[in-house]
Design an enzyme around this catalytic site. Structure first.
Site, PDB file in Angstrom:
ATOM      1  N   CYS A 105       0.827  -1.209   0.000  1.00  0.00           N
ATOM      2  CA  CYS A 105       0.000   0.000   0.000  1.00  0.00           C
ATOM      3  C   CYS A 105       0.865   1.265   0.000  1.00  0.00           C
ATOM      4  O   CYS A 105       1.533   1.549  -0.979  1.00  0.00           O
ATOM      5  CB  CYS A 105      -1.005  -0.038   1.144  1.00  0.00           C
ATOM      6  SG  CYS A 105      -2.369   1.119   0.883  1.00  0.00           S
ATOM      7  N   HIS A 207      -3.698  -4.977   0.629  1.00  0.00           N
ATOM      8  CA  HIS A 207      -3.192  -5.317   1.972  1.00  0.00           C
ATOM      9  C   HIS A 207      -3.244  -6.830   2.203  1.00  0.00           C
ATOM     10  O   HIS A 207      -4.124  -7.311   2.922  1.00  0.00           O
ATOM     11  CB  HIS A 207      -4.027  -4.603   3.044  1.00  0.00           C
ATOM     12  CG  HIS A 207      -3.667  -3.168   3.246  1.00  0.00           C
ATOM     13  ND1 HIS A 207      -2.652  -2.765   4.087  1.00  0.00           N
ATOM     14  CD2 HIS A 207      -4.167  -2.046   2.704  1.00  0.00           C
ATOM     15  CE1 HIS A 207      -2.553  -1.452   4.066  1.00  0.00           C
ATOM     16  NE2 HIS A 207      -3.465  -0.986   3.225  1.00  0.00           N
ATOM     17  N   GLU A 209      -1.616  -8.600   4.153  1.00  0.00           N
ATOM     18  CA  GLU A 209      -1.467  -8.991   5.575  1.00  0.00           C
ATOM     19  C   GLU A 209      -2.825  -9.182   6.252  1.00  0.00           C
ATOM     20  O   GLU A 209      -2.927  -9.911   7.230  1.00  0.00           O
ATOM     21  CB  GLU A 209      -0.616  -7.958   6.339  1.00  0.00           C
ATOM     22  CG  GLU A 209      -1.324  -6.676   6.767  1.00  0.00           C
ATOM     23  CD  GLU A 209      -1.531  -5.691   5.622  1.00  0.00           C
ATOM     24  OE1 GLU A 209      -1.165  -6.009   4.483  1.00  0.00           O
ATOM     25  OE2 GLU A 209      -2.078  -4.600   5.886  1.00  0.00           O
TER      26      GLU A 209
END
Ligand code: MN
Length: 231
Positions: A105, A207, A209
């Site tokens: 990002c 994202h 994660e």
């Protein structure tokens, strides 16, 4: 030996701030995350780079547009000078030594600017687009991206089209020299960039994660990064 991954964090008045999901994803992929503090000088950053096997640039606020030769537009969000300074030094050092970089990002945007690219300060001010600031939960995959033929992202994903989450109001405009665009969304917004020289330097606008526990592509991105750091 597990590879040691330098991880960047948000700069807040009271200290640094980082979602657990970043370090959790590195750990689950077999690496040891080590969060880089603020206030380091260039010599310190060179030592951090010498001690670490890879760099994870995490999400956060906007990069100061002065770094890509623009004045701030009204839609520009929060800027954190201390963080810009640290991360630009880190990218310079890791890139110079050819160590792997995975950029998420804001991280993708920092990576691009550090190597000489530019950003759209605000996607909607640029043009009407898909919803890139999704209102759905962070774990929800909201829009599709198409990965370029022959790209690392395409190889890791194992498919040319897949869904990602989306929490950004900026995007890469001109990729830096040495980086190529390797995924775009249907509205033409750049969603991934990577090194053209075969080194593991990968930036994604989404994202992973937040979805690594439930989504194969997200998990495989972290695994591929940590594997690259092992060599
Ligand atoms: Mn998006």
């Amino acid at each position: 030996m597990k590879p040691i991954i330098a991880v960047t964090a948000n700069y807040e008045e009271e200290g640094l701030q980082l979602k657990h999901a970043y370090c959790d994803s590195i750990r689950k992929a077999g690496g040891i995350p080590l969060v880089v503090p603020f206030g380091l000088d260039e010599a310190d950053v060179a030592e951090v780079c010498g001690a670490a096997d890879g760099l994870l640039l995490t999400g956060g606020p906007d990069v100061d547009p002065a770094y890509y030769g623009e004045e701030p537009q009204p839609e520009l969000g929060k800027v954190t000078p201390e963080r810009d300074r640290l991360e630009l030094m880190l990218v310079g050092e890791f890139a110079k030594r050819g160590k792997p970089i995975f950029a998420i990002c804001r991280g993708e945007q920092v990576l691009n600017v550090a190597l000489g690219g530019t950003l759209h300060q605000d996607i909607q001010a640029w043009r009407r687009s898909l919803q890139h600031s999704q209102k759905a939960p962070r774990s929800h995959l909201s829009h599709r991206v198409r990965a370029a033929e022959g790209s690392r992202v395409r190889a890791i994903a194992g498919t040319d089209t897949f869904k990602v989450n989306s929490f950004h109001h900026q995007a890469v405009k001109d990729p830096a020299p040495g980086l190529r665009v390797t995924a775009v969304s249907e509205d033409g917004v750049i969603e991934a960039i990577e090194s053209a020289d075969g080194r593991f330097v990968v930036g994604v606008q989404w994202h992973p994660e937040d979805t690594a526990a439930t989504d194969d592509v997200s998990r495989k991105l972290f695994e591929a990064f940590v594997d690259a750091c092992r060599r």
